[in-house]
Design a protein around this motif. Structure first.
Motif, PDB file in Angstrom:
ATOM      1  N   PHE A   5       0.834  -1.203   0.000  1.00  0.00           N
ATOM      2  CA  PHE A   5       0.000   0.000   0.000  1.00  0.00           C
ATOM      3  C   PHE A   5       0.866   1.249   0.000  1.00  0.00           C
ATOM      4  CE2 PHE A   5       0.875  -0.723   4.455  1.00  0.00           C
ATOM      5  CZ  PHE A   5       0.887   0.523   5.056  1.00  0.00           C
ATOM      6  N   ASN A   6       0.235   2.376  -0.352  1.00  0.00           N
ATOM      7  CA  ASN A   6       0.853   3.705  -0.254  1.00  0.00           C
ATOM      8  C   ASN A   6       0.220   4.458   0.891  1.00  0.00           C
ATOM      9  OD1 ASN A   6       0.730   3.861  -3.769  1.00  0.00           O
ATOM     10  ND2 ASN A   6       2.648   3.930  -2.645  1.00  0.00           N
ATOM     11  N   TYR A   7       0.988   5.308   1.537  1.00  0.00           N
ATOM     12  CA  TYR A   7       0.378   6.359   2.329  1.00  0.00           C
ATOM     13  C   TYR A   7       1.091   7.667   2.057  1.00  0.00           C
ATOM     14  CZ  TYR A   7       3.589   4.170   5.819  1.00  0.00           C
ATOM     15  OH  TYR A   7       4.636   3.576   6.460  1.00  0.00           O
ATOM     16  N   ASP A   8       0.260   8.695   1.860  1.00  0.00           N
ATOM     17  CA  ASP A   8       0.775  10.048   1.692  1.00  0.00           C
ATOM     18  C   ASP A   8       0.873  10.688   3.066  1.00  0.00           C
ATOM     19  OD1 ASP A   8       0.671   9.524  -0.975  1.00  0.00           O
ATOM     20  OD2 ASP A   8      -0.817  11.050  -1.480  1.00  0.00           O
ATOM     21  N   VAL A   9       1.940  11.448   3.291  1.00  0.00           N
ATOM     22  CA  VAL A   9       2.157  12.025   4.616  1.00  0.00           C
ATOM     23  C   VAL A   9       2.534  13.496   4.515  1.00  0.00           C
ATOM     24  CG1 VAL A   9       2.997   9.777   5.436  1.00  0.00           C
ATOM     25  CG2 VAL A   9       4.634  11.554   4.840  1.00  0.00           C
ATOM     26  N   TYR A  10       2.208  14.202   5.586  1.00  0.00           N
ATOM     27  CA  TYR A  10       2.702  15.562   5.780  1.00  0.00           C
ATOM     28  C   TYR A  10       3.883  15.458   6.742  1.00  0.00           C
ATOM     29  CZ  TYR A  10       3.152  20.134   8.005  1.00  0.00           C
ATOM     30  OH  TYR A  10       3.647  21.308   8.524  1.00  0.00           O
ATOM     31  N   TYR A  11       5.026  15.972   6.319  1.00  0.00           N
ATOM     32  CA  TYR A  11       6.251  15.901   7.107  1.00  0.00           C
ATOM     33  C   TYR A  11       6.680  17.304   7.505  1.00  0.00           C
ATOM     34  CZ  TYR A  11      11.319  15.588   7.925  1.00  0.00           C
ATOM     35  OH  TYR A  11      12.582  15.718   8.445  1.00  0.00           O
ATOM     36  N   ARG A  12       7.088  17.465   8.752  1.00  0.00           N
ATOM     37  CA  ARG A  12       7.572  18.769   9.222  1.00  0.00           C
ATOM     38  C   ARG A  12       8.732  18.555  10.179  1.00  0.00           C
ATOM     39  NH1 ARG A  12       7.151  22.686  13.254  1.00  0.00           N
ATOM     40  NH2 ARG A  12       6.787  24.821  12.508  1.00  0.00           N
TER      41      ARG A  12
END
Length: 429
Positions: free
Chosen positions: A170-177
């Motif tokens: 699977f893919n997961y899109d993430v917000y990284y900071r």
């Protein structure tokens, strides 16, 4: 007679005048009401922009002490639309207008669960959510047989991972900071949208095997500095991924190492209306294979396991180390080549998991590292703080995009249009 007529006529004129004034007043009142209703309608609609996107801003606090509740999950039930509250308990996210009649849920381990309609939550500028602490007494039998009982619970949680977590790619899109502070002053700030691919899902393996089965690429990046070297372009994504304790064995969730830990039932609490065991752990023998850190000298934390299905839904870990490599916490460093001598190194990370379509997935990782250093030649002291986080914004289990490599270095130009709308979290669209 004339006088009476004149008086009667004057009285009649006065009545007509008063009646006329009253009619005008009524008309004016109706207009004012209509204007007020229009203004009220416009005010209610002000939180939905022209594209039909609803903006939700709020704050979570503890009813018992009025303190903020950090790292809580807030989002639309049955979707991956949402956010995590920050250290001040504040959260913000945007919702497509079609979810207006759906329910928003705010949940944190150890607290009651808040639910309300999206349409209701969007009526206020700042949604004030107050959660009540939920803790229960621990039975005497559980305390007496604590070690064996807790070992069994953790082993059962391990056995049920294939049932609870996805076992396919699977893919997961993430917000990284991430932010880097030197002597408490912000030095560098980077935000990124990243797509991650996992070839095996949550099929557990050793750290190196898991490393080979994952890849990621940057979709967009923005930062407050221009990279001057290869090191400037590097991120902490690999370390954040290592903290997904359900995916990899190099942590407390290792059946072969469970006897190396002192275990204690810290409390029985609640999460999203389900009972949770909170198990405190402390490693008796910190080593790379059970901590993921080459220099760990202390490794402790809390594991949160659902009583209903034995799913691990949260982990909190505190580590004290003697050194650290810029390549990552699992690497060896040649101390003779270090310009700065480490005086104190410690860090904390928190990981939460979220149920979606009958399976659990990584939801949020927060990682805070603190170093106190001394320059070897001059003896000048320096403090270094790294604060970084990763919020999963989208899960794709059907025809995932295969990403075989990892983008260790990024030097992507800023795209204003992308970032103006990025905090809209899409749910599989």
């Amino acid at each position: 007679m004339i006088t009476k007529y004149i008086l009667a006529k004057n009285l009649k004129n006065r009545k007509e005048t008063i009646l006329h004034i009253m009619q005008k007043f009524k008309l004016l009142l109706v207009m004012l009401c209509a204007f007020s209703l229009t203004g009220f309608s416009q005010e209610n609609e002000s939180k939905e922009d022209n594209s039909g996107i609803i903006r939700i801003v709020g704050k979570l606090t503890n009813k018992q002490n009025n303190q903020p509740i950090p790292f809580a999950n807030v989002g639309v039930i049955g979707s991956y639309i949402g956010a995590a509250s920050n250290l001040d308990g504040i959260f913000e996210f945007k919702i497509p207008g079609k979810y207006n009649e759906q329910m928003i849920q705010a949940s944190a381990v150890g607290f009651s669960t808040f639910t309300a309609k999206v349409s209701e939550c969007s009526q206020v500028d700042t949604l004030e959510i107050v959660l009540t602490p939920k803790n229960y007494n621990i039975g005497e039998v559980e305390v007496m047989a604590e070690s064996l009982v807790l070992q069994k619970r953790i082993k059962t949680a391990l056995e049920k991972i294939p049932e609870n977590y996805l076992q396919t790619p699977f893919n997961y899109d993430v917000y990284y900071r991430s932010e880097k502070l030197e002597n408490e002053e912000l030095n560098r700030l980077r935000e990124a949208a990243v797509r991650i691919y996992d070839d095996k899902g949550y099929q557990r393996a050793d750290a190196y095997q898991v490393f080979k089965e994952r890849g990621y690429k940057f979709l967009q990046v923005r930062k407050n500095f221009e990279p001057a070297s290869l090191a400037d372009g590097s991120t902490f994504l690999d370390e954040l991924l290592e903290m997904d304790i359900v995916r990899s064995r190099g942590n407390v969730l290792n059946g072969n190492h469970i006897s190396f830990y002192d275990l204690k039932l810290d409390q029985i609490t609640e999460y999203e209306n389900d009972s949770i065991w909170v198990i405190s752990y402390k490693s008796k023998r910190p080593m790379l294979s059970n901590t993921g850190d080459y220099y760990a000298k202390s490794y402790s934390g809390k594991l949160y396991i659902k009583t209903k299905d034995y799913a691990v839904i949260k982990n909190e870990t505190h580590v004290v180390a003697t050194n650290y490599s810029p390549q990552g916490r699992s690497f060896y460093v040649n101390e003779n080549r270090q310009k700065w001598e480490p005086l104190k190194i410690e860090y904390d990370f928190s990981v939460t998991y979220k149920q979606h379509s009958g399976r659990y997935y990584l939801s949020y990782v927060n990682y805070k590292r603190h170093h106190e250093l001394k320059e070897k030649e001059t003896g000048i002291p320096k403090s270094l703080d790294i604060n970084t986080e990763m919020l999963i914004t989208k899960i794709n289990t059907e025809n995932p995009e295969i990403i075989e490599k990892r983008a260790y270095h990024e030097d992507m130009p800023y795209d204003k249009n992308f970032w103006e709308s990025y905090n809209i979290i899409f749910d599989g669209e």
